[in-house]
Scaffold this active site. Structure first.
Site, PDB file in Angstrom:
ATOM      1  N   LYS A   1       0.842  -1.201   0.000  1.00  0.00           N
ATOM      2  CA  LYS A   1       0.000   0.000   0.000  1.00  0.00           C
ATOM      3  C   LYS A   1       0.877   1.250   0.000  1.00  0.00           C
ATOM      4  O   LYS A   1       2.090   1.168   0.288  1.00  0.00           O
ATOM      5  CB  LYS A   1      -0.913  -0.015   1.229  1.00  0.00           C
ATOM      6  CG  LYS A   1      -0.175  -0.026   2.565  1.00  0.00           C
ATOM      7  CD  LYS A   1      -1.115  -0.298   3.730  1.00  0.00           C
ATOM      8  CE  LYS A   1      -0.367  -0.352   5.047  1.00  0.00           C
ATOM      9  NZ  LYS A   1      -1.235  -0.768   6.167  1.00  0.00           N
TER      10      LYS A   1
ATOM     11  N   TYR B   1      14.714  31.152   6.136  1.00  0.00           N
ATOM     12  CA  TYR B   1      13.470  31.776   6.589  1.00  0.00           C
ATOM     13  C   TYR B   1      13.441  31.912   8.107  1.00  0.00           C
ATOM     14  O   TYR B   1      13.760  30.960   8.825  1.00  0.00           O
ATOM     15  CB  TYR B   1      12.265  30.944   6.154  1.00  0.00           C
ATOM     16  CG  TYR B   1      11.994  30.958   4.675  1.00  0.00           C
ATOM     17  CD1 TYR B   1      11.707  32.151   4.015  1.00  0.00           C
ATOM     18  CD2 TYR B   1      12.002  29.781   3.935  1.00  0.00           C
ATOM     19  CE1 TYR B   1      11.436  32.162   2.651  1.00  0.00           C
ATOM     20  CE2 TYR B   1      11.726  29.779   2.581  1.00  0.00           C
ATOM     21  CZ  TYR B   1      11.443  30.975   1.942  1.00  0.00           C
ATOM     22  OH  TYR B   1      11.170  30.979   0.604  1.00  0.00           O
TER      23      TYR B   1
HETATM   24  C1  LIG Z   1      -0.456  -1.741   6.898  1.00  0.00           C
HETATM   25  C2  LIG Z   1      -0.977  -3.055   7.324  1.00  0.00           C
HETATM   26  C3  LIG Z   1      -0.106  -4.160   7.413  1.00  0.00           C
HETATM   27  C4  LIG Z   1       1.393  -4.040   7.277  1.00  0.00           C
HETATM   28  O1  LIG Z   1       1.886  -3.428   8.447  1.00  0.00           O
HETATM   29  P1  LIG Z   1       3.457  -3.315   8.750  1.00  0.00           P
HETATM   30  O2  LIG Z   1       3.525  -2.886  10.155  1.00  0.00           O
HETATM   31  O3  LIG Z   1       3.998  -2.304   7.797  1.00  0.00           O
HETATM   32  O4  LIG Z   1       4.038  -4.663   8.514  1.00  0.00           O
HETATM   33  C5  LIG Z   1      -0.676  -5.389   7.680  1.00  0.00           C
HETATM   34  N1  LIG Z   1      -2.018  -5.522   7.897  1.00  0.00           N
HETATM   35  C6  LIG Z   1      -2.863  -4.474   7.865  1.00  0.00           C
HETATM   36  C7  LIG Z   1      -4.312  -4.675   8.121  1.00  0.00           C
HETATM   37  C8  LIG Z   1      -2.373  -3.202   7.588  1.00  0.00           C
HETATM   38  O5  LIG Z   1      -3.215  -2.158   7.561  1.00  0.00           O
END
Ligand SMILES: *Cc1c(COP(=O)(O)O)cnc(C)c1O
Length: 361
Positions: free
Chosen positions: A34, A257
């Site tokens: 993702k 800045y």
């Molecule tokens: C993002 C997510 C993962 C992966 O999590 P990590 O901590 O990056 O390994 C796994 N399961 C769900 C439901 C998630 O939302």
């Protein structure tokens, strides 16, 4: 060239996949890609590891569809599930697996008239209290889901830890117990598909959570879900740019800045082509380091949109074009996370599309 670059070491990713498979030899590996594979490039990563993993996980339908469009044909799980009735057509057309976390989703599936079957993951809330069915409604909702004609049986079961990074917390053990209790309470065992509860934290720290499928995200990229790096993982990303110029700077002069920094001595300042417009945080504490020619020097003054100024010191031999590393080999992103109070997850995923991804190895 003087542009912000997100350099991704393919070998490191492959090493991490092999390492995770080694410590979880008996579970399927669902690679979480993702948020553009945590800014590592969803296409590049998915194609690289396609033959070594059992499936992919994304948050949104659009991410899943983009994986199919580039020819990924492994199972794809949508971790947030579908939002609308019409989304169900896309699940079918693109052959996507969805999480089901709420009663209204079961209503939509129940009323859906179609020939095809959809693979679903029933989400149980064992303590995260974000998405998922409460323990007291779970069994009746599970049975309602099982009665939907469009739902493929058996039904996979999934949950998520709230505190897997806290190694002494009782919460993870409690969540595992509720998960097991729920599975034991299902009378018709033939309805039970794959079970999955571990993300990176569970994979690395809670072996009893591995079950049929694990869902590592951040660990794939070589970054620790805990405060400190995991020695066996290799960080794949180096976030870097180059010096645009080096300028002499006098004691008592400010830079940038708001004039928030004043030099206490004569020095040389380097101007780097990278800023918050590339995703580096604007709010960082004084003396946050970067790496240049093998040594650490501090960022001085305010981070601006396109540039960052670093204090090279009066003896500096650095020159325009020299590489400046903001995190990566020699400067773990976990360390920048600790210094800035911005988690490694956020540092990675806040990178913008202006920072160009380059794959090496
Ligand atoms: C993002 C997510 C993962 C992966 O999590 P990590 O901590 O990056 O390994 C796994 N399961 C769900 C439901 C998630 O939302």
């Amino acid at each position: 060239m003087s542009i912000a670059v997100v350099e991704i070491d393919r070998k490191a990713i492959l090493h991490n996949v092999e390492y995770l498979k080694e410590i979880v030899p008996d579970s399927e590996l669902i690679a979480i890609v993702k948020a553009n594979a945590y800014s590592h490039g969803i296409k590049g990563i998915a194609e690289l590891i396609h033959d070594r993993v059992d499936g992919f996980g994304v948050a949104r339908l659009t991410e899943a569809m983009s994986l199919r469009r580039i020819g990924i044909n492994k199972p794809i799980v949508i971790l947030e599930g579908f939002f609308l009735r019409d989304n169900i057509w896309f699940l079918i057309d693109f052959n996507l697996q969805t999480i089901v976390h709420s009663p209204w989703q079961i209503d939509l599936l129940r009323d859906f008239a179609g020939e095809s079957l959809i693979t679903v993951w029933f989400k149980l809330d064992t303590g995260m209290h974000r998405l998922g069915f409460n323990m007291d409604e779970a069994l009746s909702e599970f049975n309602r889901l099982a009665n939907c004609p469009v739902v493929r049986k058996p039904i996979n079961i999934i949950s998520h830890f709230s505190s897997a990074d806290e190694l002494t917390s009782q919460q993870t053990l409690q969540q595992i117990k509720l998960f097991d209790d729920f599975i034991a309470s299902i009378q018709n065992k033939s309805l039970i598909g794959k079970c999955s509860i571990a993300a990176s934290g569970g994979v690395l720290a809670w072996p009893m959570s591995h079950r049929d499928a694990v869902r590592p995200g951040i660990a794939l990229y070589g970054v620790s879900p805990f405060q400190t790096p995991v020695a066996e993982l290799q960080p794949a990303m180096t976030f870097k740019s180059e010096l645009i110029t080096v300028r002499p700077h006098k004691q008592g002069e400010t830079v940038g800045y708001g004039q928030i920094w004043t030099s206490s001595q004569d020095t040389k300042l380097g101007v780097v082509a990278l800023g918050y417009g590339d995703g580096y945080p604007r709010s960082i504490p004084e003396n946050t380091p970067v790496l240049i020619n093998g040594r650490r020097v501090p960022i001085v003054g305010r981070v601006s949109m396109d540039m960052i100024v670093i204090d090279l010191g009066n003896e500096s031999q650095d020159k325009p074009g020299d590489e400046v590393i903001f995190w990566g080999k020699g400067l773990p992103v976990e360390e920048i996370a600790t210094l800035t109070g911005i988690s490694a997850y956020e540092l990675l995923t806040r990178l913008t599309t202006r920072a160009k991804i380059h794959y090496i190895n």
